[in-house]
Design a protein around this motif. Structure first.
Motif, mmCIF file in Angstrom:
data_model
loop_
_atom_site.group_PDB
_atom_site.id
_atom_site.type_symbol
_atom_site.label_atom_id
_atom_site.label_comp_id
_atom_site.label_asym_id
_atom_site.label_seq_id
_atom_site.Cartn_x
_atom_site.Cartn_y
_atom_site.Cartn_z
ATOM 1 N N ALA A 32 0.663 -1.385 -0.080
ATOM 2 C CA ALA A 32 -0.156 -0.079 0.267
ATOM 3 C C ALA A 32 1.044 1.223 -0.016
ATOM 4 C CB ALA A 32 -0.149 0.806 0.747
ATOM 5 N N ILE A 33 1.467 0.893 -0.764
ATOM 6 C CA ILE A 33 2.804 1.982 -0.791
ATOM 7 C C ILE A 33 2.342 3.331 -1.448
ATOM 8 C CG2 ILE A 33 4.086 1.881 -2.797
ATOM 9 C CD1 ILE A 33 6.524 2.982 -1.126
ATOM 10 N N ASP A 34 1.489 3.255 -2.511
ATOM 11 C CA ASP A 34 0.753 4.309 -3.294
ATOM 12 C C ASP A 34 0.050 5.161 -2.345
ATOM 13 O OD1 ASP A 34 -0.284 1.438 -3.715
ATOM 14 O OD2 ASP A 34 -2.624 2.853 -3.754
ATOM 15 N N GLN A 35 -0.515 4.512 -1.274
ATOM 16 C CA GLN A 35 -1.410 5.522 0.167
ATOM 17 C C GLN A 35 -1.405 5.398 0.435
ATOM 18 O OE1 GLN A 35 -5.008 1.977 0.200
ATOM 19 N NE2 GLN A 35 -3.970 1.664 -1.437
ATOM 20 N N ASP A 36 -0.209 5.642 1.272
ATOM 21 C CA ASP A 36 0.753 6.098 2.322
ATOM 22 C C ASP A 36 1.771 6.956 2.150
ATOM 23 O OD1 ASP A 36 2.531 6.319 5.084
ATOM 24 O OD2 ASP A 36 1.592 4.078 5.198
ATOM 25 N N GLU A 37 1.973 8.080 2.537
ATOM 26 C CA GLU A 37 2.859 9.366 1.937
ATOM 27 C C GLU A 37 4.121 8.663 2.569
ATOM 28 O OE1 GLU A 37 1.380 13.584 2.179
ATOM 29 O OE2 GLU A 37 0.073 12.415 0.917
ATOM 30 N N LYS A 38 3.302 8.311 4.095
ATOM 31 C CA LYS A 38 4.873 8.680 4.583
ATOM 32 C C LYS A 38 6.111 6.772 4.458
ATOM 33 C CE LYS A 38 3.773 10.948 8.034
ATOM 34 N NZ LYS A 38 2.619 10.923 10.165
ATOM 35 N N LYS A 39 5.036 6.120 4.224
ATOM 36 C CA LYS A 39 6.238 5.410 3.897
ATOM 37 C C LYS A 39 6.453 4.961 2.558
ATOM 38 C CE LYS A 39 3.209 0.311 4.610
ATOM 39 N NZ LYS A 39 2.573 -0.418 4.255
ATOM 40 N N ALA A 40 6.129 6.063 1.527
ATOM 41 C CA ALA A 40 6.377 6.492 -0.062
ATOM 42 C C ALA A 40 7.708 7.936 0.527
ATOM 43 C CB ALA A 40 6.055 7.108 -0.707
ATOM 44 N N LEU A 41 8.083 8.609 1.494
ATOM 45 C CA LEU A 41 9.360 8.694 1.511
ATOM 46 C C LEU A 41 10.277 8.264 2.474
ATOM 47 C CD1 LEU A 41 9.709 11.655 2.558
ATOM 48 C CD2 LEU A 41 9.266 11.506 4.635
ATOM 49 N N LEU A 42 9.711 7.142 2.997
ATOM 50 C CA LEU A 42 10.989 6.233 3.645
ATOM 51 C C LEU A 42 11.312 5.802 2.840
ATOM 52 C CD1 LEU A 42 12.225 5.337 6.420
ATOM 53 C CD2 LEU A 42 10.287 3.370 6.604
ATOM 54 N N VAL A 43 10.464 4.832 1.913
ATOM 55 C CA VAL A 43 11.177 4.159 0.773
ATOM 56 C C VAL A 43 12.150 5.262 -0.384
ATOM 57 C CG1 VAL A 43 10.490 2.619 -1.020
ATOM 58 C CG2 VAL A 43 9.645 2.626 1.047
ATOM 59 N N LYS A 44 11.192 6.002 -0.609
ATOM 60 C CA LYS A 44 12.090 7.266 -1.728
ATOM 61 C C LYS A 44 13.422 7.239 -1.219
ATOM 62 C CE LYS A 44 11.636 10.902 -3.904
ATOM 63 N NZ LYS A 44 11.947 12.475 -3.782
ATOM 64 N N SER A 45 13.481 7.362 0.589
ATOM 65 C CA SER A 45 15.009 7.913 0.702
ATOM 66 C C SER A 45 15.724 6.821 1.086
ATOM 67 C CB SER A 45 15.012 8.023 2.705
ATOM 68 O OG SER A 45 13.386 9.724 2.241
ATOM 69 N N ILE A 46 14.775 5.455 1.762
ATOM 70 C CA ILE A 46 16.487 4.426 1.533
ATOM 71 C C ILE A 46 16.303 4.194 -0.206
ATOM 72 C CG2 ILE A 46 16.451 1.916 1.797
ATOM 73 C CD1 ILE A 46 14.040 2.407 4.001
ATOM 74 N N ILE A 47 16.292 4.583 -0.934
ATOM 75 C CA ILE A 47 16.412 4.352 -2.310
ATOM 76 C C ILE A 47 17.309 5.013 -2.718
ATOM 77 C CG2 ILE A 47 16.324 4.360 -4.761
ATOM 78 C CD1 ILE A 47 13.083 3.380 -4.224
ATOM 79 N N GLU A 48 17.622 6.624 -2.293
ATOM 80 C CA GLU A 48 18.443 7.276 -3.033
ATOM 81 C C GLU A 48 19.454 7.478 -1.923
ATOM 82 O OE1 GLU A 48 16.954 11.621 -1.747
ATOM 83 O OE2 GLU A 48 15.272 11.178 -3.586
ATOM 84 N N LEU A 49 19.425 6.627 -0.360
ATOM 85 C CA LEU A 49 20.749 6.588 0.277
ATOM 86 C C LEU A 49 21.239 5.304 -0.429
ATOM 87 C CD1 LEU A 49 22.478 6.417 2.959
ATOM 88 C CD2 LEU A 49 20.272 5.094 3.906
#
Ligand code: C2E
Ligand code: MG
Ligand code: MG
Ligand code: MG
Length: 280
Positions: free
Chosen positions: A207-224
């Motif tokens: 449900a990453i598409d429905q949860d902005e905080k999850k999305a932010l976290l995953v985006k940051s993990i990918i960038e890191l």
């Protein structure tokens, strides 16, 4: 304590605990037989990059004639407790390497195969020779073997674990951190150890598409991870909307029921040869 209270064990040991305990004992006895006589099978779940199969993960299956299907999430912890995990992982490792080499020789595909390893192996010194032996016996080149380990390996004696990881990397195999974010992670390990990949745990994908905080976290993990030149895999993708978000974020590889469930060897080959996969 229970004796003092009149032997009312049930007070402390309720029905569900009793069932779990008995189930554990039953599994233990059957497991010993399977390890001796055989009865495991490997399934394979593909991972995708730009719509193409980029690697496969080997997942052990135990479908017992008497017990029925027993999930690895149930029997792997039992095997770890009773010391059978070494032989089970030795089996998975060797068969995964042999199968991957065979697929290469048949000209079907040449991609890395991932094998899950219990954290238990990192408390001993046999792991490096074990991997060497699987490569030697199968003839698989080391760059086509990836070892999936969880963050829990780092709980006990991280220096010793780091030493083993360096030795594994020297062999030429790749190291992936499975279920990333789920455990007792210290970012220190991904900063300073020669690992190649992280697999973001399914709980962050769901449900990453429905949860902005999850999305932010995953985006940051990918960038890191990309900053550290690590390959990033998302596991457990079930919905197209989840896939879309992860693709946009530049996640390198995608895996989940949306693309394919874990497949038997022959189904895997069929899947690879079928045109259907091109639709993904
Ligand atoms: P894992 O390595 O994190 O593997 C992912 C698990 O999620 C697999 O369960 C897989 O079938 C399942 N899965 C994949 N895509 C999806 C999805 O889209 N949705 C959902 N809900 N689940 C998905 P499986 O095969 O039951 O394995 C469970 C765990 O058992 C594995 O987790 C791994 O930690 C362990 N395991 C499997 N094979 C071995 C083995 O040979 N040795 C060791 N030590 N552990 C193994
Ligand atoms: Mg895994
Ligand atoms: Mg995982
Ligand atoms: Mg998992």
């Amino acid at each position: 304590i229970s004796k003092e209270k009149g032997g009312n064990v049930a007070q402390f040991f309720d029905e569900s605990m009793r069932n779990q305990f008995q189930e554990g004992l039953i599994i233990e006895n059957f497991l010993r037989k399977v390890v001796e006589k055989g009865g495991f099978e490997l399934f394979y779940q593909p991972k995708f990059q730009l719509g193409k199969v980029s690697s496969v993960e080997a997942l052990i299956r135990w479908d017992d004639p008497e017990l029925g299907f027993v999930s690895p999430s149930t029997f792997i912890p039992v095997a770890e407790d009773i010391g059978l995990i070494l032989r089970i992982d030795e089996w998975s490792l060797l068969h995964a390497c042999i199968q991957n080499k065979k697929w290469q020789e048949e000209g079907l595909f040449t991609v890395p195969i991932s094998v899950n390893l219990s954290a238990k192996h990192f408390q001993r010194d046999y792991l490096v020779p074990l991997i060497k032996r699987a490569l030697d016996e199968s003839g698989l080149e080391p760059q086509y073997l990836k070892l999936e380990i969880t963050e829990s390996v780092f709980i006990k004696d991280p220096d010793h674990v780091a030493c083993i990881i360096h030795q594994l990397r020297d062999l030429g195999v790749r190291i992936s951190i499975d279920d990333f974010g789920k455990g007792f992670s210290s970012l220190h390990h991904i900063l300073y150890l020669p690992i190649d990949e992280i697999k973001i745990d399914r709980q962050f994908i769901q449900a990453i598409d429905q949860d902005e905080k999850k999305a932010l976290l995953v985006k940051s993990i990918i960038e890191l991870a990309h900053g550290l030149h690590l390959n990033v895999v998302a596991e457990g993708i079930e919905e197209e909307a989840e896939r879309d978000v992860l693709e946009k974020m530049g996640c390198d590889e995608l895996q989940g029921y949306l693309f394919s469930r874990p497949l038997k060897k022959d189904q895997m080959v069929e899947f690879l040869l079928s045109k259907d996969r091109m639709k993904i």
